[in-house]
Design a protein around this motif. Structure first.
Motif, PDB file in Angstrom:
ATOM      1  N   CYS A 158     -28.520  86.111  28.685  1.00  0.00           N
ATOM      2  CA  CYS A 158     -29.829  85.128  29.111  1.00  0.00           C
ATOM      3  C   CYS A 158     -29.955  84.179  27.677  1.00  0.00           C
ATOM      4  N   GLY A 159     -30.336  82.745  27.903  1.00  0.00           N
ATOM      5  CA  GLY A 159     -30.612  82.079  26.783  1.00  0.00           C
ATOM      6  C   GLY A 159     -32.159  81.831  26.623  1.00  0.00           C
ATOM      7  N   GLU A 160     -32.886  82.469  27.353  1.00  0.00           N
ATOM      8  CA  GLU A 160     -34.435  81.973  27.128  1.00  0.00           C
ATOM      9  C   GLU A 160     -35.177  83.342  27.738  1.00  0.00           C
ATOM     10  N   ASN A 161     -36.261  83.615  27.066  1.00  0.00           N
ATOM     11  CA  ASN A 161     -37.114  84.742  27.619  1.00  0.00           C
ATOM     12  C   ASN A 161     -37.973  84.443  29.297  1.00  0.00           C
ATOM     13  N   ILE A 162     -37.494  85.369  30.130  1.00  0.00           N
ATOM     14  CA  ILE A 162     -38.029  85.017  31.233  1.00  0.00           C
ATOM     15  C   ILE A 162     -39.448  86.252  31.530  1.00  0.00           C
ATOM     16  N   ILE A 163     -40.303  85.444  31.908  1.00  0.00           N
ATOM     17  CA  ILE A 163     -41.715  86.425  31.985  1.00  0.00           C
ATOM     18  C   ILE A 163     -42.325  86.135  33.402  1.00  0.00           C
ATOM     19  N   PRO A 164     -42.363  87.382  34.260  1.00  0.00           N
ATOM     20  CA  PRO A 164     -43.116  87.160  35.413  1.00  0.00           C
ATOM     21  C   PRO A 164     -44.564  87.296  35.067  1.00  0.00           C
ATOM     22  N   TYR A 165     -45.134  86.504  35.689  1.00  0.00           N
ATOM     23  CA  TYR A 165     -46.867  86.526  35.244  1.00  0.00           C
ATOM     24  C   TYR A 165     -47.470  86.824  36.984  1.00  0.00           C
ATOM     25  N   PRO A 166     -48.156  87.812  37.058  1.00  0.00           N
ATOM     26  CA  PRO A 166     -48.101  88.996  36.379  1.00  0.00           C
ATOM     27  C   PRO A 166     -46.862  89.529  36.367  1.00  0.00           C
ATOM     28  N   PRO A 167     -46.492  90.650  35.525  1.00  0.00           N
ATOM     29  CA  PRO A 167     -47.468  91.441  34.493  1.00  0.00           C
ATOM     30  C   PRO A 167     -47.449  90.645  33.213  1.00  0.00           C
ATOM     31  N   GLY A 168     -46.660  89.755  32.954  1.00  0.00           N
ATOM     32  CA  GLY A 168     -46.786  89.072  31.680  1.00  0.00           C
ATOM     33  C   GLY A 168     -45.890  89.960  30.537  1.00  0.00           C
ATOM     34  N   ILE A 169     -44.849  90.572  30.944  1.00  0.00           N
ATOM     35  CA  ILE A 169     -43.945  91.179  30.119  1.00  0.00           C
ATOM     36  C   ILE A 169     -42.571  90.996  30.296  1.00  0.00           C
ATOM     37  N   PRO A 170     -41.852  90.282  29.420  1.00  0.00           N
ATOM     38  CA  PRO A 170     -40.661  89.820  29.576  1.00  0.00           C
ATOM     39  C   PRO A 170     -39.817  90.905  30.378  1.00  0.00           C
ATOM     40  N   LEU A 171     -38.970  90.149  31.467  1.00  0.00           N
ATOM     41  CA  LEU A 171     -38.310  90.717  32.370  1.00  0.00           C
ATOM     42  C   LEU A 171     -36.772  90.915  31.612  1.00  0.00           C
ATOM     43  N   ILE A 172     -36.507  89.803  31.309  1.00  0.00           N
ATOM     44  CA  ILE A 172     -35.239  89.806  30.354  1.00  0.00           C
ATOM     45  C   ILE A 172     -35.548  88.867  29.137  1.00  0.00           C
ATOM     46  N   MET A 173     -34.946  89.224  28.033  1.00  0.00           N
ATOM     47  CA  MET A 173     -34.972  88.336  26.921  1.00  0.00           C
ATOM     48  C   MET A 173     -33.961  87.589  26.355  1.00  0.00           C
ATOM     49  N   MET A 174     -34.008  86.530  25.293  1.00  0.00           N
ATOM     50  CA  MET A 174     -32.728  85.771  25.065  1.00  0.00           C
ATOM     51  C   MET A 174     -31.823  86.875  24.477  1.00  0.00           C
ATOM     52  N   GLY A 175     -30.585  86.871  24.550  1.00  0.00           N
ATOM     53  CA  GLY A 175     -29.498  87.666  24.059  1.00  0.00           C
ATOM     54  C   GLY A 175     -29.381  88.957  24.745  1.00  0.00           C
ATOM     55  N   GLU A 176     -29.795  89.103  25.957  1.00  0.00           N
ATOM     56  CA  GLU A 176     -29.839  90.133  26.567  1.00  0.00           C
ATOM     57  C   GLU A 176     -28.913  90.075  27.941  1.00  0.00           C
ATOM     58  N   ILE A 177     -28.261  90.821  28.358  1.00  0.00           N
ATOM     59  CA  ILE A 177     -27.254  90.588  29.474  1.00  0.00           C
ATOM     60  C   ILE A 177     -27.859  90.732  30.918  1.00  0.00           C
ATOM     61  N   ILE A 178     -27.501  89.887  31.722  1.00  0.00           N
ATOM     62  CA  ILE A 178     -28.350  89.631  33.002  1.00  0.00           C
ATOM     63  C   ILE A 178     -27.506  90.553  33.751  1.00  0.00           C
ATOM     64  N   ASP A 179     -28.143  91.639  34.398  1.00  0.00           N
ATOM     65  CA  ASP A 179     -27.387  92.758  34.863  1.00  0.00           C
ATOM     66  C   ASP A 179     -27.969  92.564  36.742  1.00  0.00           C
ATOM     67  N   LYS A 180     -27.633  93.561  37.355  1.00  0.00           N
ATOM     68  CA  LYS A 180     -27.787  93.427  38.712  1.00  0.00           C
ATOM     69  C   LYS A 180     -29.338  93.870  38.924  1.00  0.00           C
ATOM     70  N   GLU A 181     -30.001  94.491  38.427  1.00  0.00           N
ATOM     71  CA  GLU A 181     -31.467  94.946  38.603  1.00  0.00           C
ATOM     72  C   GLU A 181     -32.363  93.857  37.830  1.00  0.00           C
ATOM     73  N   THR A 182     -31.723  93.078  37.020  1.00  0.00           N
ATOM     74  CA  THR A 182     -32.583  91.706  36.636  1.00  0.00           C
ATOM     75  C   THR A 182     -32.702  90.814  37.696  1.00  0.00           C
ATOM     76  N   ILE A 183     -31.433  90.777  38.375  1.00  0.00           N
ATOM     77  CA  ILE A 183     -31.418  89.696  39.386  1.00  0.00           C
ATOM     78  C   ILE A 183     -31.959  90.078  40.585  1.00  0.00           C
ATOM     79  N   ILE A 184     -31.856  91.464  40.863  1.00  0.00           N
ATOM     80  CA  ILE A 184     -33.096  91.883  42.138  1.00  0.00           C
ATOM     81  C   ILE A 184     -34.335  91.600  41.857  1.00  0.00           C
ATOM     82  N   MET A 185     -34.822  91.899  40.634  1.00  0.00           N
ATOM     83  CA  MET A 185     -36.240  91.767  40.299  1.00  0.00           C
ATOM     84  C   MET A 185     -36.626  90.233  40.215  1.00  0.00           C
ATOM     85  N   LEU A 186     -35.595  89.489  39.609  1.00  0.00           N
ATOM     86  CA  LEU A 186     -35.925  87.946  39.789  1.00  0.00           C
ATOM     87  C   LEU A 186     -36.265  87.425  40.992  1.00  0.00           C
ATOM     88  N   LYS A 187     -35.322  87.905  41.954  1.00  0.00           N
ATOM     89  CA  LYS A 187     -35.485  87.527  43.364  1.00  0.00           C
ATOM     90  C   LYS A 187     -36.594  88.056  44.363  1.00  0.00           C
TER      91      LYS A 187
END
Ligand SMILES: Cc1ncc(COP(=O)(O)O)c(C=O)c1O
Length: 473
Positions: A423-452
């Motif tokens: 991941c190249g940029e922090n992704i922050i769902p609002y709410p809750p305002g806590i990064p789901l994934i941050m730059m430098g972390e690997i985008i995994d299956k759970e992240t994609i499910i949560m993003l969708k």
């Protein structure tokens, strides 16, 4: 188009918002008019806007009135040394991190830290290990760190040099800092606390304990958030054997060389008011808040969250000078916030399920009465929506430290094709305002499910643009 868009815009806002349940703590100036000393300051405000000339001391080398005022601040908080910050808690967080760690150090960090902490991690080239936040199902929001995860992280990362936490979070919820500090001491780790929302803590025993008194090594408190002090003001407290010369150096590096005397005088006043009147005034305020909490709880589909609602295996503490008004899942709190604004009430924030109100001793019983009446008359049937549940998620694996990731070339790709990429940029769902994934972390299956999940449910996702995410090339 106005000739003075800023001046006119602010004055228009002030006219439209009579009652402030948000920052700053002086509540439309009432805090200054509460005492003769405050009135004298405000009545002479323009002449107080001076520069550092002889007789009025120097913030970067205090020997006179600034030193005297800092000593009073130090006494009030019970620290080893406290500083006036004219560049907000943002500068305090940078100073704490720079004074405490060396490049390359591993640090344990609350995933809900303010972005000034995340920026400091990048600038100081630290290796972060994150602690998850606990999401509370009864109010669909984060309630500070997940304590089980904290104990696991600290055991698995004994080589970390320190811990950085937010105390309280934006909702006014505090983790069990006493337990955390005890555990950190076992591992010889420093504890740095961003207590931006807790400048008033400890003044009354009805409030959470002060992070300084609990023994954190360094603490930042924003005076403007809850005290009678101007916006942008904050305090930094050193509380242990952290090298004072080093702190002085970073304090100078991150502070303006033309500090505003208006800001400094307002901090002196905020400290004075808290010291002289804080205990009684906060006790009265909390009594008032409790009285109206009970009334609001009798309104259908509204509930003011309290400690019983959030405590499970571990204790969490709440700032009782705040309300989290939770709406039954069928109603959208963003619309309630808008409705209150239309009725001249400014709240601090909303997150679709809750609204947060910040009080100070300058809110009167009339304010609470008016709030209650406006809430009582609210027609929630106009605010129906399809609620979605906020979930706790695992923290993705870190492949590159944020300081390595920040300078790498990046490109945007569809979420669908991003599995396994960094991941190249922090992704922050609002709410809750806590990064789901941050730059430098690997985008995994759970992240994609949560993003969708968030995208399909219309939750704002900072860092996602038209279904695309930034990855490192
Ligand atoms: C927890 C926390 N820390 C730090 C800051 C930064 O404070 P400031 O904007 O005064 O620099 C904020 C601002 O909202 C905050 O909420």
């Amino acid at each position: 188009m106005s000739d003075l868009p800023l001046v006119e815009g602010v004055l228009k806002y002030v006219k439209e918002n009579n009652i402030s349940f948000s920052m700053p703590g002086h509540k439309n100036g009432k805090g200054f008019f509460a005492t003769e000393e405050g009135k004298t300051f405000i009545n002479n405000i323009l002449s107080c806007d001076i520069t550092e000339v002889e007789g009025v001391d120097n913030l970067h080398n205090p020997e006179g009135i600034i030193k005297e005022a800092s000593e009073l601040l130090t006494q009030l908080y019970g620290s080893k040394k406290s500083y006036f910050l004219v560049n907000g808690s943002t500068s305090g967080n940078l100073i704490m991190v720079y004074s405490s760690f060396k490049e390359g150090d591993k640090v344990i960090i609350d995933r809900s830290c303010h972005k000034s902490i995340f920026n400091a991690i990048i600038l100081k080239k630290l290796k972060p290990v994150y602690i998850k936040n606990r999401v509370c199902n009864s109010f669909n929001a984060p309630i500070s760190i997940n304590m089980e995860h904290f104990f696991q992280v600290i055991k698995n990362n004994r080589d970390a040099k320190g811990i950085i936490l937010t105390y309280p979070n934006y909702y006014g919820i505090c983790c069990d800092l006493e337990k955390i500090i005890e555990e950190a001491k076992n591992y010889n780790m420093k504890v740095l606390i961003d207590s931006a929302h807790g400048a008033h803590f400890g003044i009354s025993n009805k409030l959470p304990k002060s992070a300084v008194k609990l023994g954190a090594d360094m603490v930042v408190t924003s005076s403007h958030k809850t005290l009678a002090s101007f916006t942008q003001t904050a305090f930094l407290h050193i509380n242990s054997n952290i090298n004072k010369d080093k702190v002085d150096f970073y304090f100078s590096s991150f502070s303006s060389t033309s500090p505003s005397y208006l800001l400094m005088c307002s901090m002196d006043y905020g400290r004075y008011y808290l010291q002289k009147y804080g205990r009684n005034e906060y006790n009265n305020l909390i009594e008032l808040a409790e009285k109206y909490k009970n009334k609001i709880n009798n309104i259908d589909n509204m509930h003011v969250i309290d400690e019983q609602d959030i405590n499970e295996n571990y204790s969490y503490f709440m700032d009782r000078s705040r309300y989290i008004i939770n709406l039954n899942n069928n109603y959208n709190s963003n619309l309630l916030l808008k409705y209150l604004r239309e009725n001249k009430i400014q709240c601090e924030m909303s997150d679709t399920h809750n609204i947060v109100l910040i009080f100070s001793p300058f809110n009167t019983e009339e304010d609470f009465k008016y709030l209650y009446e406006v809430l009582r008359k609210c027609d929630l049937s106009k605010m129906k929506f399809q609620s979605i549940n906020i979930h706790e998620y695992s923290i993705p694996v870190l492949k590159l430290s944020p300081h390595e990731a920040v300078n790498k070339p990046k490109k945007k790709i569809d979420i669908e094709g991003s599995l396994g990429r960094i991941c190249g940029e922090n992704i922050i769902p609002y709410p809750p305002g806590i990064p789901l994934i941050m730059m430098g972390e690997i985008i995994d299956k759970e992240t994609i499910i949560m993003l969708k999940y968030y995208l399909n449910n219309g939750i704002e996702l900072i860092g996602v643009d038209n279904g695309k995410v930034k990855i490192i090339e």
